[in-house]
Design an enzyme around this catalytic site. Structure first.
Site, PDB file in Angstrom:
ATOM      1  N   TRP A   1       0.794  -1.052   0.061  1.00  0.00           N
ATOM      2  CA  TRP A   1       0.130  -0.091  -0.045  1.00  0.00           C
ATOM      3  C   TRP A   1       0.907   1.266   0.047  1.00  0.00           C
ATOM      4  CZ3 TRP A   1       1.837   2.569   4.159  1.00  0.00           C
ATOM      5  CH2 TRP A   1       2.372   1.462   5.439  1.00  0.00           C
ATOM      6  N   ASN A   2       2.159   1.194   0.226  1.00  0.00           N
ATOM      7  CA  ASN A   2       2.861   2.491   0.812  1.00  0.00           C
ATOM      8  C   ASN A   2       3.260   3.388  -0.578  1.00  0.00           C
ATOM      9  OD1 ASN A   2       4.853   0.212  -0.143  1.00  0.00           O
ATOM     10  ND2 ASN A   2       6.327   1.293   1.006  1.00  0.00           N
TER      11      ASN A   2
ATOM     12  N   GLY B   1       6.290  -6.489  -0.640  1.00  0.00           N
ATOM     13  CA  GLY B   1       5.725  -6.415   0.713  1.00  0.00           C
ATOM     14  C   GLY B   1       6.522  -6.667   1.769  1.00  0.00           C
ATOM     15  N   SER B   2       6.022  -7.146   2.897  1.00  0.00           N
ATOM     16  CA  SER B   2       6.935  -7.445   4.013  1.00  0.00           C
ATOM     17  C   SER B   2       7.598  -8.483   3.916  1.00  0.00           C
ATOM     18  CB  SER B   2       5.967  -7.600   5.198  1.00  0.00           C
ATOM     19  OG  SER B   2       5.031  -8.603   4.917  1.00  0.00           O
TER      20      SER B   2
ATOM     21  N   GLU C   1      10.482  -8.137  -3.482  1.00  0.00           N
ATOM     22  CA  GLU C   1      10.842  -6.982  -2.859  1.00  0.00           C
ATOM     23  C   GLU C   1      10.500  -6.564  -1.638  1.00  0.00           C
ATOM     24  OE1 GLU C   1      13.013  -5.040  -4.567  1.00  0.00           O
ATOM     25  OE2 GLU C   1      12.939  -6.067  -6.622  1.00  0.00           O
ATOM     26  N   LEU C   2      11.250  -6.825  -0.442  1.00  0.00           N
ATOM     27  CA  LEU C   2      11.027  -6.946   0.821  1.00  0.00           C
ATOM     28  C   LEU C   2      11.237  -5.826   1.668  1.00  0.00           C
ATOM     29  CD1 LEU C   2      11.496 -10.677   1.192  1.00  0.00           C
ATOM     30  CD2 LEU C   2       9.223  -9.499   0.241  1.00  0.00           C
TER      31      LEU C   2
ATOM     32  N   CYS D   1      10.063   1.743   1.844  1.00  0.00           N
ATOM     33  CA  CYS D   1      10.971   0.496   2.137  1.00  0.00           C
ATOM     34  C   CYS D   1      12.330   0.740   2.358  1.00  0.00           C
ATOM     35  CB  CYS D   1      10.950  -0.680   0.889  1.00  0.00           C
ATOM     36  SG  CYS D   1      11.159   0.317  -0.631  1.00  0.00           S
TER      37      CYS D   1
ATOM     38  N   GLU E   1      11.847  -3.236  11.420  1.00  0.00           N
ATOM     39  CA  GLU E   1      11.312  -2.376  10.293  1.00  0.00           C
ATOM     40  C   GLU E   1      10.169  -1.567  11.041  1.00  0.00           C
ATOM     41  OE1 GLU E   1       9.476  -3.393   6.605  1.00  0.00           O
ATOM     42  OE2 GLU E   1      10.649  -1.915   5.557  1.00  0.00           O
TER      43      GLU E   1
END
Ligand code: NAD
Length: 474
Positions: free
Chosen positions: A145-146, A222-223, A244-245, A279, A379
Site C-alpha cells: 500500500w505504501n 511487501g513485508s 521486494e521486501l 521500504c 522495520e
C-alpha cells in the site's frame, strides 16, 4: 469510477464474491469506497483469461508491445488529476509529494522501461549454441500500500513489455489508484486478457494467485514475512518468484564535515518521506561519536521543517500514517524505544486521535541508540529515526551490516572514504553523497530484503527465462 467491479479479459465485470473491503481515508477516517473482496473463483477466472491471452501476446513483436505501452503512458498521464486525488485520499500522502513522487515519477519509470526494452539482450550467441530470452507466462503481481502506483508500475510495465500476461492484486488498503491505472490500460487498447485486475485480501486471493497452477511467476512486493509465505506457497508448484521486501537501512555520516545540512536533508527526505512508510527509508543514522552532539543539535533544528498536517495542503510534508494498524504499530515501537533506554531528541508517543481525526504521527528522533535495541533492528515503517554513535569507519560498516536486511544505504563524507565504505555495505543500493537515483539501475535487496531486481534492463530480464538452442549443425 465503479469500484464495485474487477477487470478480467478486457471487460469490467461483477465478482463472484459478495464480500467487500471498505477503503478509508486515513486523514479523516471516512469511507471512500468499497471494493470486492474477491474469491479464489474470481482469481481462477482472471488467471484463465491471462493464460488464454499469453500465446498471442508473447508472439507479438516487441515493437508492437512497445507501441501499446506508449499509448498506455499517454492515457496514464491524462488521468493525473484523478490519480493524485485518489492517492491522497486512499493513502493520506501529502499532495505535493503525491503529485511528484507517487504519480509523475511513474511516468519517468514507464518511459525508462519503454526506452530500454530494445536494449534487453533477448538473444546471445554462445560458443556452440544460441540463447534466447523468452517470456515466462502468466505473472501474478502482488503489491503493497505504501507506493500504490509505483509498486504496480515496477511490475506490470516490464512484465508486459517482455511478453508476459498479468493478473494484478493490489493491496487491500489502497486498491483505488489501480482502478485508474486499469482504465488507462483499457483505453490504450491492450488485447483482452493481457492485463487483469482482482482485488482482495492477501491471505485469501494472494494465496489463490500464488498457488494457481496456471501462474508461472509471482512477483511480490511487501513485508518479509508476507514474502516468505508467498514464496513458500509458490515453490510448491515450482513457480518463479521475485521478492521486494523490507529494510532497516543505514545512513552513515563520515567524520570531518564542516556542515551537516545537506546530509541531514537527504536523510530526512528519506526517513520522513511518506511518513516513514518507505521500504528504502534511512531509519538508522550512524554518526562519529566525537561529533554526535553537534550533529544532533542540527537534526533537531532541521526537523522543524518537516511539517505534519492535512495531506491536501501543498505546504505539508507529512500526512497521516496509512491506517489505524500502522498508527498502533508505530506507537508501540516508540514506547518500546523509551522502555529500552533510548533518549527522545525530537517528538514522542503520539496521542490517541479523536473519532474523526486522522492517524497522525509526528517525526521522532531517538539518540543514544544501540544497534541491539528493537527499534534499531525491526522495520518500524514510520517517521522514527535511530541515531547510533560509532568510533571508527570500520565500526560504522560493522553496525551498518549488522541487520537481517540489505535493501538500501547512504554514505556522506570525503569522497574516497565514502566510496570505500559504500563498497563494503551489504545492500542492493548505496547512495554516495548527494547522488540522485537512476531509473535504469537495478533495485532490490541483499539478505532478507529480497530476491531479484526491478528497474531498467535488469528489471525486464527478471520477467524472462533462457532457452539454449543447440543449432550449430543446421
Ligand atoms: P504485506 O506483506 O502485508 O502485503 C503486501 C501485499 O501482499 C498485499 O497486497 C497483501 O494483500 C499481500 N499479502 C499479504 N500476505 C499474503 C499472503 N500470505 N499471500 C499472498 N499475498 C499476501 O506488506 P504491506 O504492509 O502491504 O507493505 C509494507 C511492506 O512492504 C514493508 O515491509 C515494506 O518495506 C515493503 N516494501 C518493500 C518494497 C521493496 O521494493 N523492497 C517496496 C515497498 C514496500
Amino acid at each position: 469510477m465503479d469500484f464495485g467491479k474487477i477487470f478480467i479479459a478486457g471487460r469490467w465485470s461483477e465478482p463472484a464474491s459478495k464480500d467487500w473491503i471498505v477503503v478509508e481515508n486515513p486523514a479523516t477516517r471516512e469511507e471512500i469506497a468499497r471494493v470486492p473482496a474477491c474469491s479464489s473463483e474470481d482469481v481462477d477466472r482472471a488467471v484463465k483469461a491471462a493464460s488464454a491471452a499469453f500465446p498471442a501476446w508473447a508472439a507479438m513483436p516487441l515493437e508492437g508491445r512497445m507501441a501499446l505501452m506508449e499509448r498506455f503512458l499517454e492515457q496514464f498521464r491524462s488521468l493525473e488529476p484523478q490519480l493524485v486525488d485518489i492517492t491522497v485520499r486512499e493513502l493520506g500522502s501529502p499532495v505535493a509529494f503525491t503529485t511528484k513522487s507517487q504519480v509523475e515519477y511513474q511516468y519517468v519509470r514507464t518511459r525508462s522501461y519503454i526506452d530500454l526494452a530494445p536494449k534487453v539482450p533477448l538473444f546471445e550467441k554462445m560458443a556452440a549454441s544460441s540463447v534466447y530470452r523468452e517470456p515466462v507466462g502468466v505473472v501474478g503481481c502482488i503489491t503493497p500500500w505504501n507506493y500504490p502506483l509505483g509498486q504496480v508500475i515496477q511490475k506490470i510495465v516490464p512484465a508486459l513489455l517482455m511478453g508476459n500476461t498479468v493478473v494484478l492484486k493490489p493491496s487491500q488498503h489502497t486498491p483505488l489508484s489501480s482502478y485508474y491505472l486499469t482504465e488507462a490500460i483499457e483505453r490504450a487498447g491492450f488485447p483482452e486478457g493481457v492485463f487483469n485486475l482482482v482485488t482482495g485480501r492477501g491471505s485469501e486471493i494472494g494465496t489463490a494467485l500464488s498457488t494457481h497452477p496456471l501462474v508461472a511467476m509471482v512477483s511480490f512486493t511487501g513485508s518479509t514475512s508476507g514474502g516468505i509465505t508467498v514464496a513458500t506457497n509458490a515453490l510448491r508448484s515450482v513457480k518463479r518468484v521475485s521478492l521486494e521486501l523490507g529494510g532497516k537501512s543505514p545512513y552513515i555520516i563520515l567524520p570531518g564535515l564542516k556542515n551537516w545540512d545537506e546530509p541531514i536533508h537527504i536523510l530526512f527526505n528519506s526517513i520522513f518521506l511518506n511518513s516513514g512508510q518507505t521500504c528504502t527509508a534511512f531509519s538508522r543514522l550512524l554518526v562519529p561519536r566525537s561529533e554526535a552532539s553537534a550533529i544532533e543539535w542540527r537534526l533537531a533544528e532541521i526537523s522543524r521543517e518537516y511539517t505534519v498536517g492535512d495531506p491536501r495542503d501543498p505546504a505539508v510534508k507529512l500526512g497521516p500514517v496509512s491506517s489505524e494498524r500502522q498508527f498502533r504499530k508505530i506507537r508501540s515501537y516508540i514506547e518500546k524505544g523509551i522502555e529500552e533506554g533510548a533518549k527522545l531528541l525530537v517528538g514522542g508517543v503520539p496521542s490517541e486521535p479523536g473519532p474523526k481525526e486522522g492517524w497522525y504521527v509526528h517525526p521522532v528522533i531517538f539518540t543514544g541508540v544501540s544497534n541491539k535495541m528493537t527499534i534499531a533492528r525491526d522495520e518500524i515503517f514510520g517517521p522514527v529515526l535511530c541515531v547510533i554513535a560509532y568510533d571508527s569507519a570500520e565500526e560504522a560498516v560493522a553496525i551498518a551490516n549488522d541487520t537481517t536486511y540489505g535493501l538500501n544505504a547512504g554514505v556522506y563524507g570525503e569522497k574516497s572514504l565514502a566510496l570505500k565504505v559504500a563498497r563494503r555495505i551489504e545492500a542492493g543500493n548505496v547512495y554516495v553523497n548527494s547522488s540522485p537515483r537512476d531509473t535504469s539501475a537495478p533495485f532490490g535487496g541483499f539478505k532478507a530484503s529480497g530476491i531479484g531486481r526491478e528497474g531498467g534492463v535488469y528489471g525486464m530480464l527478471e520477467f524472462t527465462q533462457q532457452k539454449a538452442l543447440f543449432d550449430t549443425k543446421l
